[in-house]
Motif scaffolding. Sequence first.
Motif, PDB file in Angstrom:
ATOM      1  N   ASP A   1       0.809  -1.220   0.000  1.00 25.64           N
ATOM      2  CA  ASP A   1       0.000   0.000   0.000  1.00 25.64           C
ATOM      3  C   ASP A   1       0.840   1.266   0.000  1.00 25.64           C
ATOM      4  N   GLY A   2       2.077   1.163   0.327  1.00 25.32           N
ATOM      5  CA  GLY A   2       2.916   2.354   0.369  1.00 25.32           C
ATOM      6  C   GLY A   2       4.324   1.997   0.762  1.00 25.32           C
ATOM      7  N   CYS A   3       5.103   2.996   0.936  1.00 30.35           N
ATOM      8  CA  CYS A   3       6.510   2.803   1.228  1.00 30.35           C
ATOM      9  C   CYS A   3       6.919   3.843   2.253  1.00 30.35           C
ATOM     10  N   THR A   4       7.528   3.410   3.331  1.00 31.14           N
ATOM     11  CA  THR A   4       8.047   4.379   4.291  1.00 31.14           C
ATOM     12  C   THR A   4       9.290   5.023   3.705  1.00 31.14           C
ATOM     13  N   CYS A   5       9.603   6.183   4.167  1.00 30.30           N
ATOM     14  CA  CYS A   5      10.815   6.865   3.679  1.00 30.30           C
ATOM     15  C   CYS A   5      12.047   6.002   3.903  1.00 30.30           C
ATOM     16  N   THR A   6      12.101   5.334   5.049  1.00 23.15           N
ATOM     17  CA  THR A   6      13.256   4.493   5.360  1.00 23.15           C
ATOM     18  C   THR A   6      13.377   3.343   4.377  1.00 23.15           C
ATOM     19  N   THR A   7      12.275   2.697   4.077  1.00 26.44           N
ATOM     20  CA  THR A   7      12.290   1.574   3.138  1.00 26.44           C
ATOM     21  C   THR A   7      12.705   2.029   1.747  1.00 26.44           C
ATOM     22  N   CYS A   8      12.120   3.107   1.269  1.00 23.10           N
ATOM     23  CA  CYS A   8      12.462   3.603  -0.066  1.00 23.10           C
ATOM     24  C   CYS A   8      13.907   4.064  -0.129  1.00 23.10           C
ATOM     25  N   HIS A   9      14.371   4.723   0.922  1.00 25.36           N
ATOM     26  CA  HIS A   9      15.754   5.199   0.945  1.00 25.36           C
ATOM     27  C   HIS A   9      16.721   4.013   0.918  1.00 25.36           C
ATOM     28  N   ALA A  10      16.432   3.010   1.712  1.00 26.99           N
ATOM     29  CA  ALA A  10      17.293   1.819   1.733  1.00 26.99           C
ATOM     30  C   ALA A  10      17.291   1.131   0.376  1.00 26.99           C
ATOM     31  N   PHE A  11      16.117   1.009  -0.223  1.00 32.37           N
ATOM     32  CA  PHE A  11      15.965   0.386  -1.537  1.00 32.37           C
ATOM     33  C   PHE A  11      16.803   1.116  -2.584  1.00 32.37           C
ATOM     34  N   ALA A  12      16.651   2.441  -2.650  1.00 35.40           N
ATOM     35  CA  ALA A  12      17.364   3.234  -3.650  1.00 35.40           C
ATOM     36  C   ALA A  12      18.872   3.191  -3.411  1.00 35.40           C
ATOM     37  N   THR A  13      19.272   3.318  -2.164  1.00 36.57           N
ATOM     38  CA  THR A  13      20.693   3.294  -1.826  1.00 36.57           C
ATOM     39  C   THR A  13      21.311   1.958  -2.213  1.00 36.57           C
ATOM     40  N   PHE A  14      20.630   0.866  -1.897  1.00 33.52           N
ATOM     41  CA  PHE A  14      21.127  -0.462  -2.248  1.00 33.52           C
ATOM     42  C   PHE A  14      21.273  -0.602  -3.764  1.00 33.52           C
ATOM     43  N   LEU A  15      20.250  -0.217  -4.515  1.00 31.70           N
ATOM     44  CA  LEU A  15      20.318  -0.357  -5.970  1.00 31.70           C
ATOM     45  C   LEU A  15      21.466   0.458  -6.562  1.00 31.70           C
ATOM     46  N   LEU A  16      21.607   1.694  -6.120  1.00 31.16           N
ATOM     47  CA  LEU A  16      22.688   2.525  -6.643  1.00 31.16           C
ATOM     48  C   LEU A  16      24.054   1.965  -6.260  1.00 31.16           C
ATOM     49  N   ASP A  17      24.167   1.484  -5.044  1.00 35.01           N
ATOM     50  CA  ASP A  17      25.423   0.898  -4.596  1.00 35.01           C
ATOM     51  C   ASP A  17      25.783  -0.343  -5.405  1.00 35.01           C
ATOM     52  N   GLN A  18      24.780  -1.045  -5.890  1.00 34.62           N
ATOM     53  CA  GLN A  18      25.010  -2.241  -6.689  1.00 34.62           C
ATOM     54  C   GLN A  18      25.211  -1.923  -8.167  1.00 34.62           C
ATOM     55  N   GLY A  19      25.197  -0.615  -8.502  1.00 39.38           N
ATOM     56  CA  GLY A  19      25.490  -0.209  -9.865  1.00 39.38           C
ATOM     57  C   GLY A  19      24.293   0.015 -10.751  1.00 39.38           C
ATOM     58  N   GLU A  20      23.108   0.007 -10.187  1.00 44.62           N
ATOM     59  CA  GLU A  20      21.911   0.251 -11.001  1.00 44.62           C
ATOM     60  C   GLU A  20      21.928   1.692 -11.506  1.00 44.62           C
ATOM     61  N   GLU A  21      21.376   1.896 -12.674  1.00 44.91           N
ATOM     62  CA  GLU A  21      21.335   3.225 -13.276  1.00 44.91           C
ATOM     63  C   GLU A  21      20.427   4.157 -12.480  1.00 44.91           C
ATOM     64  N   LEU A  22      20.821   5.414 -12.395  1.00 44.44           N
ATOM     65  CA  LEU A  22      20.045   6.421 -11.677  1.00 44.44           C
ATOM     66  C   LEU A  22      18.636   6.556 -12.269  1.00 44.44           C
ATOM     67  N   ARG A  23      18.525   6.494 -13.593  1.00 47.51           N
ATOM     68  CA  ARG A  23      17.215   6.619 -14.235  1.00 47.51           C
ATOM     69  C   ARG A  23      16.290   5.464 -13.834  1.00 47.51           C
ATOM     70  N   THR A  24      16.822   4.276 -13.723  1.00 48.00           N
ATOM     71  CA  THR A  24      16.008   3.125 -13.321  1.00 48.00           C
ATOM     72  C   THR A  24      15.494   3.322 -11.906  1.00 48.00           C
ATOM     73  N   VAL A  25      16.363   3.768 -11.008  1.00 46.42           N
ATOM     74  CA  VAL A  25      15.945   4.027  -9.623  1.00 46.42           C
ATOM     75  C   VAL A  25      14.884   5.122  -9.606  1.00 46.42           C
ATOM     76  N   MET A  26      15.079   6.160 -10.397  1.00 46.72           N
ATOM     77  CA  MET A  26      14.099   7.241 -10.503  1.00 46.72           C
ATOM     78  C   MET A  26      12.726   6.698 -10.883  1.00 46.72           C
ATOM     79  N   GLU A  27      12.695   5.859 -11.890  1.00 48.19           N
ATOM     80  CA  GLU A  27      11.428   5.304 -12.363  1.00 48.19           C
ATOM     81  C   GLU A  27      10.784   4.401 -11.315  1.00 48.19           C
TER      82      GLU A  27
END
Length: 82
Positions: free
Chosen positions: A17-43
């Motif tokens: 139903d939603g995403c807490t700021c902490t969950t979304c921040h952790a998700f985005a940080t993990f993806l970027l740290d693993q080399g995911e493209e910034l545009r993909t994380v944005m989407e």
Amino acid sequence: MPSPTTSPPLTAAAGLDGCTCTTCHAFATFLLDQGEELRTVMELLGHSTIRMTADTYGHVLPARARQAASAIDRLVGEEGTA
């Protein structure tokens, strides 16, 4: 929590139903740290601009740049000794 129709794509795809700021921040940080493209994380986060994503999660990118520089150093070092 936001409804599924207003949730970021990542939470909607997960059936949440939603995403807490902490969950979304952790998700985005993990993806970027693993080399995911910034545009993909944005989407996935549902951000309207890449600048919003970069301004929020850009702190992860210098570490990726250091890793890339180290990889080039290793490559150049290996070529120089061959």
